[in-house]
Design a protein around this motif. Structure first.
Motif, PDB file in Angstrom:
ATOM      1  N   ARG A 145       0.836  -1.196   0.000  1.00 57.33           N
ATOM      2  CA  ARG A 145       0.000   0.000   0.000  1.00 57.33           C
ATOM      3  C   ARG A 145       0.870   1.245   0.000  1.00 57.33           C
ATOM      4  O   ARG A 145       2.018   1.213   0.427  1.00 57.33           O
ATOM      5  CB  ARG A 145      -0.895   0.011   1.233  1.00 57.33           C
ATOM      6  N   LEU A 187      -7.690   2.904   1.329  1.00 60.11           N
ATOM      7  CA  LEU A 187      -6.442   2.197   1.065  1.00 60.11           C
ATOM      8  C   LEU A 187      -6.212   2.126  -0.438  1.00 60.11           C
ATOM      9  O   LEU A 187      -7.143   1.902  -1.210  1.00 60.11           O
ATOM     10  CB  LEU A 187      -6.498   0.782   1.638  1.00 60.11           C
ATOM     11  N   THR A 189      -4.805  -0.119  -2.218  1.00 61.98           N
ATOM     12  CA  THR A 189      -5.148  -1.423  -2.790  1.00 61.98           C
ATOM     13  C   THR A 189      -6.644  -1.525  -3.075  1.00 61.98           C
ATOM     14  O   THR A 189      -7.048  -1.993  -4.136  1.00 61.98           O
ATOM     15  CB  THR A 189      -4.716  -2.551  -1.836  1.00 61.98           C
TER      16      THR A 189
END
Length: 333
Positions: A145, A187, A189
């Protein structure tokens, strides 16, 4: 409250207060008692980050993962530990459990332990602490991340391409209503995998329908709840993409409770090639991440930074690949 503020309140030199806290045998008992009482009253916390910079480093690396129950992070930890040991370093490990306070505590503990550098999968909530550490010269390498705005090296996956591989595979099989259980959108991701899902649908001439997207929590519970929500739609999807293996486990549970045969009644594809994904019935089609390469690259980057062989921070992006198995098939008629 800073040390010099405590000193000012007591009419003492900051060095005297410092000695009372760190070397109490060097000050008079009366002074030590006054300092301790003032510190307790003010709830003063020593600046462990600044203090550690005045002390030499040790042959240790701090590693923080966001969820040790996630097989990706367990494999990452194993790889980092092995790569560090090959260089004569040991790894101190922490699991943030996606909690900001827990992550911050580990960061400060690592710094006070004088680690040589830190590798972490950030929770996305400790950006200020990380910026402060980087500004003060502490070597930080992010994995998996990215913390927006942080000038630090990072080793990441091309998440958008990974989602695109999965969605393209499902489209090629004939699916047109493809659901997604996405990760948290704060996040990188979670955000990038959802973006890849959306852009691939649009590029194929298919509409993006937000009703077919459930934003989960990267935990098994999110996959379970998300799958139930998608199946409850008047026109449910014929295929589902989950953004990580933990949510895939929850999806499998929900699909079995609904008496749906995976790979026949509905297709399922997920990020992460875990061991159980290979051996369950049917085996899962996955977007595999090069976890070992991510871990080794992170350690290499950290040591290049420690050896002053790099200057500007760099983002290293590795490529995912699709493994087709029996959990995906043509949509039912």
């Amino acid at each position: 409250m800073r040390l010099k503020d405590v000193a000012g309140q007591l009419g003492l030199a900051p060095s005297t207060v410092s000695r009372a806290l760190n070397h109490p045998e060097m000050v008079a008992a009366e002074t030590r008692i006054r300092v301790l009482e003032a510190v307790q009253k003010a709830r003063y916390q020593p600046d462990r980050i600044a203090r550690s910079l005045r002390i030499r480093q040790t042959s240790t690396i701090g590693l923080i993962v966001s969820d040790i129950l996630n097989p990706f992070h367990a494999e990452l930890a194993r790889t980092v530990e092995q790569a560090a040991r090959q260089r004569g370093y040991t790894v101190i490990f922490g699991n943030s459990n996606e909690e900001e306070e827990q992550e911050r505590d580990y960061l400060e503990t690592f710094v006070s332990s004088r680690v040589s550098g830190i590798i972490l999968a950030p929770s996305g909530n400790s950006s200020e602490t990380l910026r402060r550490m980087v500004d003060q010269g502490i070597v930080v390498v992010q994995v998996d991340r990215l913390t927006p705005g942080l000038e630090a090296d990072a080793v990441l996956l091309d998440n958008s391409r990974g989602a695109s591989l999965a969605v393209t595979h499902l489209i090629d099989l004939g699916h047109r209503r493809i659901g997604m259980i996405a990760g948290p959108q704060h996040l990188t991701t979670g955000k990038e995998r959802l973006e890849g899902y959306k852009s691939t649908l649009l590029a194929a001439g298919l509409p993006y329908n937000p009703d077919l997207v459930y934003v989960g929590n990267f935990r098994e519970s999110g996959g379970y709840e998300g799958t139930r929500a998608l199946l409850s739609l008047p026109d449910p999807p014929t295929a589902i993409l989950t953004a990580n293996s933990e949510m895939a486990a929850g999806a499998v549970r929900a699909l079995r409770e609904a008496n749906l045969v995976i790979g026949k009644d509905i297709s399922l594809v997920t990020f992460d090639d875990t061991r159980w994904a290979q051996y369950m019935l049917p085996p899962l089609t996955v977007v595999a991440q090069p976890v070992e390469e991510i871990g080794r690259t992170a350690v290499d980057v950290l040591f290049r930074r420690l050896e002053r062989r790099t200057s500007r921070s760099t983002i290293y992006t590795l490529q995912p690949y699709l493994i087709e198995r029996a959990s995906t098939g043509r949509p039912p008629r």
